[in-house]
Design a protein around this motif. Sequence first.
Motif, PDB file in Angstrom:
ATOM      1  N   PHE A   1       0.835  -1.199   0.000  1.00 59.52           N
ATOM      2  CA  PHE A   1       0.000   0.000   0.000  1.00 59.52           C
ATOM      3  C   PHE A   1       0.871   1.250   0.000  1.00 59.52           C
ATOM      4  N   ALA A   2       1.956   1.188   0.760  1.00 58.00           N
ATOM      5  CA  ALA A   2       2.844   2.349   0.836  1.00 58.00           C
ATOM      6  C   ALA A   2       3.354   2.701  -0.557  1.00 58.00           C
ATOM      7  N   ILE A   3       3.769   1.673  -1.292  1.00 61.84           N
ATOM      8  CA  ILE A   3       4.304   1.924  -2.621  1.00 61.84           C
ATOM      9  C   ILE A   3       3.218   2.369  -3.581  1.00 61.84           C
ATOM     10  N   LEU A   4       2.079   1.703  -3.527  1.00 61.60           N
ATOM     11  CA  LEU A   4       0.974   2.091  -4.410  1.00 61.60           C
ATOM     12  C   LEU A   4       0.571   3.536  -4.145  1.00 61.60           C
ATOM     13  N   ASN A   5       0.501   3.869  -2.868  1.00 66.36           N
ATOM     14  CA  ASN A   5       0.105   5.214  -2.497  1.00 66.36           C
ATOM     15  C   ASN A   5       1.051   6.257  -3.089  1.00 66.36           C
ATOM     16  N   GLU A   6       2.359   5.990  -2.972  1.00 65.27           N
ATOM     17  CA  GLU A   6       3.327   6.947  -3.517  1.00 65.27           C
ATOM     18  C   GLU A   6       3.253   7.000  -5.042  1.00 65.27           C
ATOM     19  N   LEU A   7       3.041   5.838  -5.648  1.00 62.71           N
ATOM     20  CA  LEU A   7       2.991   5.817  -7.112  1.00 62.71           C
ATOM     21  C   LEU A   7       1.762   6.549  -7.632  1.00 62.71           C
ATOM     22  N   LEU A   8       0.628   6.349  -6.960  1.00 67.50           N
ATOM     23  CA  LEU A   8      -0.587   7.047  -7.380  1.00 67.50           C
ATOM     24  C   LEU A   8      -0.351   8.542  -7.337  1.00 67.50           C
ATOM     25  N   GLU A   9       0.281   8.965  -6.272  1.00 67.32           N
ATOM     26  CA  GLU A   9       0.567  10.385  -6.125  1.00 67.32           C
ATOM     27  C   GLU A   9       1.505  10.844  -7.236  1.00 67.32           C
ATOM     28  N   PHE A  10       2.493  10.022  -7.512  1.00 67.69           N
ATOM     29  CA  PHE A  10       3.487  10.344  -8.543  1.00 67.69           C
ATOM     30  C   PHE A  10       2.848  10.453  -9.926  1.00 67.69           C
ATOM     31  N   PHE A  11       1.857   9.620 -10.167  1.00 64.64           N
ATOM     32  CA  PHE A  11       1.179   9.635 -11.467  1.00 64.64           C
ATOM     33  C   PHE A  11       0.144  10.762 -11.558  1.00 64.64           C
ATOM     34  N   GLY A  12      -0.056  11.446 -10.457  1.00 65.80           N
ATOM     35  CA  GLY A  12      -0.967  12.584 -10.502  1.00 65.80           C
ATOM     36  C   GLY A  12      -2.404  12.264 -10.162  1.00 65.80           C
ATOM     37  N   ILE A  13      -2.626  11.166  -9.447  1.00 64.99           N
ATOM     38  CA  ILE A  13      -3.969  10.881  -8.941  1.00 64.99           C
ATOM     39  C   ILE A  13      -4.078  11.607  -7.603  1.00 64.99           C
ATOM     40  N   GLU A  14      -5.206  12.285  -7.393  1.00 69.24           N
ATOM     41  CA  GLU A  14      -5.330  13.109  -6.202  1.00 69.24           C
ATOM     42  C   GLU A  14      -5.072  12.300  -4.933  1.00 69.24           C
ATOM     43  N   PRO A  15      -4.223  12.796  -4.030  1.00 73.48           N
ATOM     44  CA  PRO A  15      -4.083  12.116  -2.750  1.00 73.48           C
ATOM     45  C   PRO A  15      -5.452  12.131  -2.067  1.00 73.48           C
ATOM     46  N   GLY A  16      -5.846  11.011  -1.484  1.00 77.93           N
ATOM     47  CA  GLY A  16      -7.155  10.974  -0.848  1.00 77.93           C
ATOM     48  C   GLY A  16      -8.190  10.190  -1.647  1.00 77.93           C
TER      49      GLY A  16
ATOM     50  N   GLU B   1      12.503  18.255  -9.734  1.00 84.05           N
ATOM     51  CA  GLU B   1      11.728  19.131 -10.599  1.00 84.05           C
ATOM     52  C   GLU B   1      10.331  18.559 -10.830  1.00 84.05           C
ATOM     53  N   TYR B   2      10.287  17.264 -11.164  1.00 79.87           N
ATOM     54  CA  TYR B   2       8.987  16.644 -11.406  1.00 79.87           C
ATOM     55  C   TYR B   2       8.141  16.644 -10.140  1.00 79.87           C
ATOM     56  N   GLU B   3       8.775  16.312  -9.035  1.00 82.88           N
ATOM     57  CA  GLU B   3       7.992  16.145  -7.809  1.00 82.88           C
ATOM     58  C   GLU B   3       7.463  17.451  -7.251  1.00 82.88           C
ATOM     59  N   SER B   4       8.036  18.561  -7.707  1.00 77.56           N
ATOM     60  CA  SER B   4       7.516  19.830  -7.204  1.00 77.56           C
ATOM     61  C   SER B   4       6.273  20.268  -7.982  1.00 77.56           C
ATOM     62  N   LYS B   5       5.912  19.506  -9.001  1.00 79.13           N
ATOM     63  CA  LYS B   5       4.707  19.845  -9.762  1.00 79.13           C
ATOM     64  C   LYS B   5       3.458  19.579  -8.925  1.00 79.13           C
ATOM     65  N   SER B   6       2.376  20.224  -9.321  1.00 76.67           N
ATOM     66  CA  SER B   6       1.107  19.962  -8.640  1.00 76.67           C
ATOM     67  C   SER B   6       0.504  18.665  -9.179  1.00 76.67           C
ATOM     68  N   THR B   7      -0.485  18.154  -8.453  1.00 72.61           N
ATOM     69  CA  THR B   7      -1.114  16.901  -8.868  1.00 72.61           C
ATOM     70  C   THR B   7      -1.588  16.963 -10.313  1.00 72.61           C
ATOM     71  N   GLU B   8      -2.239  18.058 -10.661  1.00 71.57           N
ATOM     72  CA  GLU B   8      -2.758  18.190 -12.022  1.00 71.57           C
ATOM     73  C   GLU B   8      -1.641  18.202 -13.054  1.00 71.57           C
ATOM     74  N   GLU B   9      -0.583  18.948 -12.731  1.00 73.57           N
ATOM     75  CA  GLU B   9       0.545  19.026 -13.664  1.00 73.57           C
ATOM     76  C   GLU B   9       1.187  17.662 -13.846  1.00 73.57           C
ATOM     77  N   LYS B  10       1.277  16.912 -12.756  1.00 79.19           N
ATOM     78  CA  LYS B  10       1.855  15.571 -12.848  1.00 79.19           C
ATOM     79  C   LYS B  10       1.020  14.698 -13.767  1.00 79.19           C
ATOM     80  N   TRP B  11      -0.278  14.733 -13.532  1.00 78.88           N
ATOM     81  CA  TRP B  11      -1.182  13.916 -14.349  1.00 78.88           C
ATOM     82  C   TRP B  11      -1.030  14.279 -15.823  1.00 78.88           C
ATOM     83  N   ASP B  12      -1.006  15.572 -16.103  1.00 79.49           N
ATOM     84  CA  ASP B  12      -0.853  16.011 -17.489  1.00 79.49           C
ATOM     85  C   ASP B  12       0.467  15.531 -18.076  1.00 79.49           C
TER      86      ASP B  12
END
Lengths: 151, 343
Positions: free
Chosen positions: A96-111, B210-221
């Motif tokens: 879950f920890a990894i999935l959570n970070e990856l979701l965030e990384f991919f730009g899925i809203e935290p929460g 640099e990537y990680e400082s983006k906002s959620t929306e920017e990351k998704w895009d």
Amino acid sequence: MTVQTVDDKSINENWEPKIIAFLCNWCSYAGADLAGVSRIQYPPNIRIVRVPCSGRINPNFIIKSLTDGWDGVLVSGCHPGDCHYISGNLVARRRFAILNELLEFFGIEPGRVNFMWASAAEGERFANLIKKVTKIIKELGPNTKFKKKWC
Amino acid sequence: MVLKMGVEAENQNIEKSMIETANNLLKNKEVDVIIGYSKGTVPLSSAPIIIRREEDTDKLIWNNLCYVNLAKYLVPLMPQLCDSEGNSLKIGVVSKGCVGRALIHLAVEKQIKLDDIKIIGIPCNGNINRKRIEKEIGESEILELSIVDNNINVKGKDFEQSFPFDEYLNELCKVCKVKSPPNNESLAEVCVGECLEITSVEDDFSDLDEYESKSTEEKWDYIIDTLRTCTRCYACREACPMCYCHLCFVDQNKPIWFGKTTEISEIITFHLTRAMHLAGRCVACGACSSVCPMGIDLNLITRKLEKIVKGRFNFTSGIDIETLAPMTTFKMDDSEEFMLEED
Ligand code: SF4
Ligand code: SF4
Ligand code: FES
């Protein structure tokens, strides 16, 4: 199994999120039961899927729930150390920890995806956390981003 | 030939000592076969080669286009590397750092026995980002590539262009800390050639800032923009030394985890799950990005995987044979800051 969320285009005031909750059989599901038996009120937004253990939850359950259009996902298991299968939730916790970070990384809203522990004796806690999750997801609005568009 | 300083000279030195080591191993019957790189049939490539006889060792090459991770051929074991009974021959593997790491991690996952293997270490000087060069050249066909004075010169029918070597390396090579196969006491028997005494890797992952400082929306895009051209050909999976499952989740039809289209949610599902499955296992070889026909750079994701695993479990894959892979174990006090608590 595609879920129709209420009119994606206009987030009207009556919009209620649909949240899928994966609860482990031995603690969280019993906790939900206790909340019910004790007549503790909590929002009716969750739909429960009972799984044997939080270790049974494949990350794909979570990802698929999102692409199927659920507005939120909740995963709940026994507290660390209490798992019926001894270490199922501990292995799951790493996942879950990894999935959570990856979701965030991919730009899925935290929460969008939430994780919690609740024991069979914690009806109160269960209800409180459901309230909290529902509130978080209401604030996020409908899951339009990751929902499958072609059917 | 007069040796020039720089990448070219390095390559020649590496090649020379690699061939020498390979020769000795075959001569002393320490290995039955050697798997290494040979000249590719098209520019910007190299091809894997299996060598059985001493006199063939001069077919081995080293240049900055040896992007295949040779560990891939050991799991599942290629028939060419087995004897008539199907048992593994003694195999020498020409190993840049990430091939060595892959072999070690495969041994950690009990997929290979290192007793049958010799890691022929070489001090890798980086792989060229061939996809980036191809992209920048565009439609025209590249006929020749050479490295002179730390410049990559690319020639075609009616053009010639040069790229600075350091800048046109793979993103992962730019930040690589394990250029030669890791070696320590428990591996001393296995490693020959140039290896690196190393027990842990220090990395600050500042390239992700640099990537990680983006906002959620920017990351998704950004992610959508990067992955949108993915055709789901799974070449990245095929090239990955860690993708050895008999039945990959993308091929399962009971259950069908997700559809077969190139709809964005399905592309993301593939890449998210692929990343999930490689957490704590990816050895940062960049093979996946090097083979993508659409030129998609997956290195951002693989770097993030390394960062997560390093940060959470203080683990770097393929360094140490004794440490369990992080996703196969747990600690009672693993951090759980992401878990929901009552207010
Ligand atoms: S995911 Fe890519 S970089 Fe990582 S081991 Fe596989 S091929 Fe190499
Ligand atoms: S190799 Fe490239 S196009 Fe093929 S599946 Fe992987 S990322 Fe997509
Ligand atoms: S049985 Fe509840 S988490 Fe394992």
